[in-house]
Design an enzyme around this catalytic site. Structure first.
Site, PDB file in Angstrom:
ATOM      1  N   ASP A 180      86.552  23.950  29.679  1.00  0.00           N
ATOM      2  CA  ASP A 180      87.545  24.989  29.914  1.00  0.00           C
ATOM      3  C   ASP A 180      88.872  24.298  30.204  1.00  0.00           C
ATOM      4  O   ASP A 180      88.990  23.074  30.066  1.00  0.00           O
ATOM      5  CB  ASP A 180      87.104  25.932  31.037  1.00  0.00           C
ATOM      6  CG  ASP A 180      87.123  25.304  32.421  1.00  0.00           C
ATOM      7  OD1 ASP A 180      87.414  24.090  32.552  1.00  0.00           O
ATOM      8  OD2 ASP A 180      86.851  26.029  33.395  1.00  0.00           O
ATOM      9  N   HIS A 181      89.866  25.086  30.593  1.00  0.00           N
ATOM     10  CA  HIS A 181      91.194  24.532  30.851  1.00  0.00           C
ATOM     11  C   HIS A 181      91.185  23.482  31.959  1.00  0.00           C
ATOM     12  O   HIS A 181      91.904  22.496  31.878  1.00  0.00           O
ATOM     13  CB  HIS A 181      92.178  25.657  31.191  1.00  0.00           C
ATOM     14  CG  HIS A 181      91.743  26.499  32.347  1.00  0.00           C
ATOM     15  ND1 HIS A 181      90.760  27.473  32.219  1.00  0.00           N
ATOM     16  CD2 HIS A 181      92.113  26.507  33.643  1.00  0.00           C
ATOM     17  CE1 HIS A 181      90.568  28.048  33.399  1.00  0.00           C
ATOM     18  NE2 HIS A 181      91.372  27.478  34.270  1.00  0.00           N
ATOM     19  N   CYS A 198      84.135  21.417  33.316  1.00  0.00           N
ATOM     20  CA  CYS A 198      85.026  22.428  33.884  1.00  0.00           C
ATOM     21  C   CYS A 198      85.563  21.845  35.187  1.00  0.00           C
ATOM     22  O   CYS A 198      85.427  20.648  35.430  1.00  0.00           O
ATOM     23  CB  CYS A 198      84.328  23.777  34.078  1.00  0.00           C
ATOM     24  SG  CYS A 198      83.025  23.841  35.324  1.00  0.00           S
ATOM     25  N   GLY A 199      86.182  22.647  36.009  1.00  0.00           N
ATOM     26  CA  GLY A 199      86.768  22.128  37.235  1.00  0.00           C
ATOM     27  C   GLY A 199      85.757  21.460  38.152  1.00  0.00           C
ATOM     28  O   GLY A 199      85.969  20.346  38.626  1.00  0.00           O
ATOM     29  N   THR A 200      84.640  22.129  38.396  1.00  0.00           N
ATOM     30  CA  THR A 200      83.598  21.570  39.273  1.00  0.00           C
ATOM     31  C   THR A 200      82.353  21.149  38.503  1.00  0.00           C
ATOM     32  O   THR A 200      81.536  20.410  39.031  1.00  0.00           O
ATOM     33  CB  THR A 200      83.153  22.606  40.329  1.00  0.00           C
ATOM     34  OG1 THR A 200      82.564  23.725  39.645  1.00  0.00           O
ATOM     35  CG2 THR A 200      84.310  23.051  41.206  1.00  0.00           C
ATOM     36  N   ILE A 216      80.058  23.221  37.894  1.00  0.00           N
ATOM     37  CA  ILE A 216      79.010  24.141  38.344  1.00  0.00           C
ATOM     38  C   ILE A 216      78.858  25.329  37.398  1.00  0.00           C
ATOM     39  O   ILE A 216      77.769  25.581  36.863  1.00  0.00           O
ATOM     40  CB  ILE A 216      79.275  24.614  39.789  1.00  0.00           C
ATOM     41  CG1 ILE A 216      79.251  23.427  40.749  1.00  0.00           C
ATOM     42  CG2 ILE A 216      78.261  25.677  40.200  1.00  0.00           C
ATOM     43  CD1 ILE A 216      79.775  23.743  42.144  1.00  0.00           C
ATOM     44  N   GLY A 217      79.917  26.067  37.189  1.00  0.00           N
ATOM     45  CA  GLY A 217      79.831  27.266  36.354  1.00  0.00           C
ATOM     46  C   GLY A 217      79.405  26.966  34.937  1.00  0.00           C
ATOM     47  O   GLY A 217      78.570  27.676  34.357  1.00  0.00           O
ATOM     48  N   HIS A 235      63.865  11.317  33.600  1.00  0.00           N
ATOM     49  CA  HIS A 235      62.860  12.198  34.198  1.00  0.00           C
ATOM     50  C   HIS A 235      62.883  13.614  33.643  1.00  0.00           C
ATOM     51  O   HIS A 235      61.834  14.251  33.532  1.00  0.00           O
ATOM     52  CB  HIS A 235      63.042  12.278  35.710  1.00  0.00           C
ATOM     53  CG  HIS A 235      62.863  10.969  36.395  1.00  0.00           C
ATOM     54  ND1 HIS A 235      62.909  10.840  37.764  1.00  0.00           N
ATOM     55  CD2 HIS A 235      62.660   9.713  35.919  1.00  0.00           C
ATOM     56  CE1 HIS A 235      62.740   9.566  38.097  1.00  0.00           C
ATOM     57  NE2 HIS A 235      62.579   8.867  36.983  1.00  0.00           N
ATOM     58  N   HIS A 266      56.408  13.422  33.674  1.00  0.00           N
ATOM     59  CA  HIS A 266      57.685  14.050  33.353  1.00  0.00           C
ATOM     60  C   HIS A 266      57.541  15.024  32.185  1.00  0.00           C
ATOM     61  O   HIS A 266      58.165  16.088  32.182  1.00  0.00           O
ATOM     62  CB  HIS A 266      58.751  12.993  33.059  1.00  0.00           C
ATOM     63  CG  HIS A 266      59.029  12.104  34.222  1.00  0.00           C
ATOM     64  ND1 HIS A 266      59.352  12.598  35.473  1.00  0.00           N
ATOM     65  CD2 HIS A 266      59.022  10.759  34.344  1.00  0.00           C
ATOM     66  CE1 HIS A 266      59.540  11.597  36.305  1.00  0.00           C
ATOM     67  NE2 HIS A 266      59.332  10.456  35.642  1.00  0.00           N
TER      68      HIS A 266
END
Length: 142
Positions: free
Chosen positions: A7-8, A64-66, A68-69, A97, A133
């Site tokens: 993303d941006h 992305c920024g983090t 996470i999303g 794994h 695994h």
């Protein structure tokens, strides 16, 4: 072929990743975004995840920024095991794994130098194929 998406917030770091892939002669397909103009990360996460899940690309990298999303979104697609990594140990372990097929990173939490090392480790580390695994991955996919 490596599928790329961001993303941006991830755009500047993705430009560094693209430069790294070009230097290493690693083929990639860029699914966007193509600027720092505000956009919605799920659009790009889904494009990359579908390309990997459908076998058009071997692995993917999402930023992305983090992280996470974009990783949450990618993991909604059947057959995707996207791992958010902020260190090389996690990148290595998730390949060995979990046979993770998408690397997610946060551009606002991981510096360029470390991010490029994470990419290198993720792309170079094979899945271990150890029976424990393999069994666990099958359980994830159920």
């Amino acid at each position: 072929m490596i599928a790329l998406g961001c993303d941006h917030g991830g755009y500047p770091l993705m430009q560094e990743v693209i430069h790294y892939l070009q230097q290493q002669n690693i083929p990639y397909e860029n699914f966007g975004t193509y600027s720092e103009e505000s956009c919605d990360y799920p659009v790009y996460a889904k494009k990359v995840a579908h390309a990997v899940a459908e076998g058009k690309c071997e692995k993917g990298i999402l930023i992305c920024g983090t992280g996470i999303g974009i990783s949450i979104t990618a993991n909604k697609i059947k057959g995707i095991r996207a791992a958010l990594c902020g260190d090389c140990f996690s990148a290595k372990a998730t390949r060995e794994h979990n046979d993770a097929n998408i690397l997610a990173m946060g551009a606002r939490v991981t510096g360029v130098g470390l991010a490029l090392e994470i990419v290198k480790v993720f792309l170079e580390t094979p899945f271990s194929n150890e029976p424990r695994h393999v069994t666990r991955i099958a359980q994830i996919e159920e």
